[in-house]
Design an enzyme around this catalytic site. Structure first.
Site, PDB file in Angstrom:
ATOM      1  N   HIS A  58      -6.918  -2.598  -2.108  1.00  0.00           N
ATOM      2  CA  HIS A  58      -6.470  -1.922  -3.324  1.00  0.00           C
ATOM      3  C   HIS A  58      -7.644  -1.313  -4.081  1.00  0.00           C
ATOM      4  CE1 HIS A  58      -3.283  -4.813  -2.409  1.00  0.00           C
ATOM      5  NE2 HIS A  58      -2.458  -4.025  -3.074  1.00  0.00           N
TER       6      HIS A  58
ATOM      7  N   GLU B 170       6.556   4.688   0.684  1.00  0.00           N
ATOM      8  CA  GLU B 170       5.760   5.883   0.389  1.00  0.00           C
ATOM      9  C   GLU B 170       6.021   7.016   1.379  1.00  0.00           C
ATOM     10  OE1 GLU B 170       3.974   2.641  -1.869  1.00  0.00           O
ATOM     11  OE2 GLU B 170       4.586   2.813   0.226  1.00  0.00           O
TER      12      GLU B 170
END
Length: 373
Positions: free
Chosen positions: A165, A96
């Protein structure tokens, strides 16, 4: 892509001239489908928005993990690789920080990247680029550097995916000047807000919800038009009422509407506001509603401390305190990392019944605990 950026630097011409020569006419296959349908899923709304904006502007491109060959982890980018090719739909390694930095650099040079995170929890790997490189550059350059980039992906709790998450980052990114933060609920929101985000000259954090992707919503012919766009910074009153105002965003809007239906059966008329935009926040709509209903309940999935509801509460206290007939009620996620066990997970996330109880308390319709005992 690097060749395109080098071409712009050296030649000073259009950064995506080659793209423009390869693009098909700006006619989306989606239009034929949508003209025959009155209901679409949030997934389809996002896909059509990406398709139409990429077709209309050769500077728009999509980059992220599994966005191309796999057609998106949640199939948001389905069909885009075949239509626009690997130079505009770029699969990346699991890095990322790397591809977000590339995206910000491309935006510096006039392109319009759409960066997809498989979940916004992974945006923590790239937060330096989002905050220090994207959000602050326009101000630090005295307006000389524009950063037209969209960071999008699922945000908040899904189901059974654990604490790492399930985090809601709305209040995190909304606290940063230089960013615009959007959180769609319906198909209309998703389609109109994503188009607005891609067209905007500033960096936009676009917070979707995994559990809403498959939800179907009715849409009008206006929403299906390629020129449709939802203005950034404007909330939507989803349901009018006169007794209590309920603010919510993303998946919690649906919960608020269900709560309003239950409250209506008990004689309480709730006004439900879909915030849509977290930053800028539509304070005028919120305060106008509170001045009418004289009560406020804020709803969000995120943690209570320093949350979006806290900011809304402050705005109402500062601007409409004299109109309040009851204390403001805040409904938020539990102040703990998200549990993995399903029964504990449900307790950690706001439920419809929590909103109903809060609205009743605000309307002085709840039974005191001492009396119930």
């Amino acid at each position: 892509m690097f060749g395109i950026v080098r071409q712009k630097i050296s030649a000073g011409g259009s950064p995506l001239l080659a793209f423009g020569q390869r693009i098909r006419p700006a006619v989306s296959a989606w239009r034929g489908y949508s003209s025959a349908a009155k209901e679409i899923t949030v997934r389809e709304a996002l896909n059509s928005a990406l398709d139409e904006e990429m077709s209309a502007d050769p500077k728009v491109f999509l980059m992220g993990e599994e966005v191309g060959e796999y057609q998106g982890a949640y199939k948001i980018s389905k069909g885009l690789l075949d239509k626009y090719g690997p130079e505009r739909v770029l699969d990346t390694p699991i890095t990322e920080a790397g591809f977000t930095g590339i995206g910000v650099g491309a935006a510096y040079h006039g392109l319009k990247p759409v960066i997809e995170f498989m979940t916004f929890n992974f945006s923590m790997q790239a937060i330096d680029h989002i905050i220090n490189s994207a959000a602050k550059s326009n101000y630090m350059s005295s307006g000389q550097i524009s950063v037209p980039i969209v960071f999008r992906g699922p945000n908040g709790a899904a189901a059974g995916v654990g604490a790492q998450h399930s985090h809601c980052y709305a209040s995190w990114y909304a606290s940063c000047p230089g960013l615009k933060v959007l959180a769609p609920y319906s198909s209309e929101d998703a389609r109109g807000l994503l188009k607005a985000a891609i067209r905007d000259p500033d960096p936009v954090v676009f917070l979707e919800n995994e559990l809403l992707y498959g939800e179907t919503f009715p849409v009008s012919a206006e929403v299906l038009d390629s020129s449709f766009c939802v203005p950034i910074g404007k909330a939507k009153i989803e349901r009018e009422g006169k007794d209590v105002t309920i603010t919510a965003f993303s998946k919690m809007v649906g919960y608020a509407l269900k709560a309003a239906e239950i409250l209506a059966k008990e004689g309480i008329s709730a006004e439900v506001i879909n915030l849509r935009s977290i930053r800028p926040l539509d304070r005028d709509t919120i305060n106008a509603s509170v001045r009418k209903t004289n009560r406020l309940v804020t709803v969000e999935e995120g943690f209570p401390q320093h949350g979006v509801g806290a900011e809304i509460c402050t705005s109402v206290v500062e601007e409409s305190f004299g109109y309040l007939d009851a204390p403001v009620e805040r409904i938020a996620g539990a102040d703990v990392p998200m549990p993995y066990a399903a029964n504990l997970e449900r307790l950690a996330v706001p439920q419809v019944e929590d909103i109903v109880r809060a609205a009743k308390r605000a309307c002085y319709r709840s039974v005191p605990m001492a009396a119930a005992a």
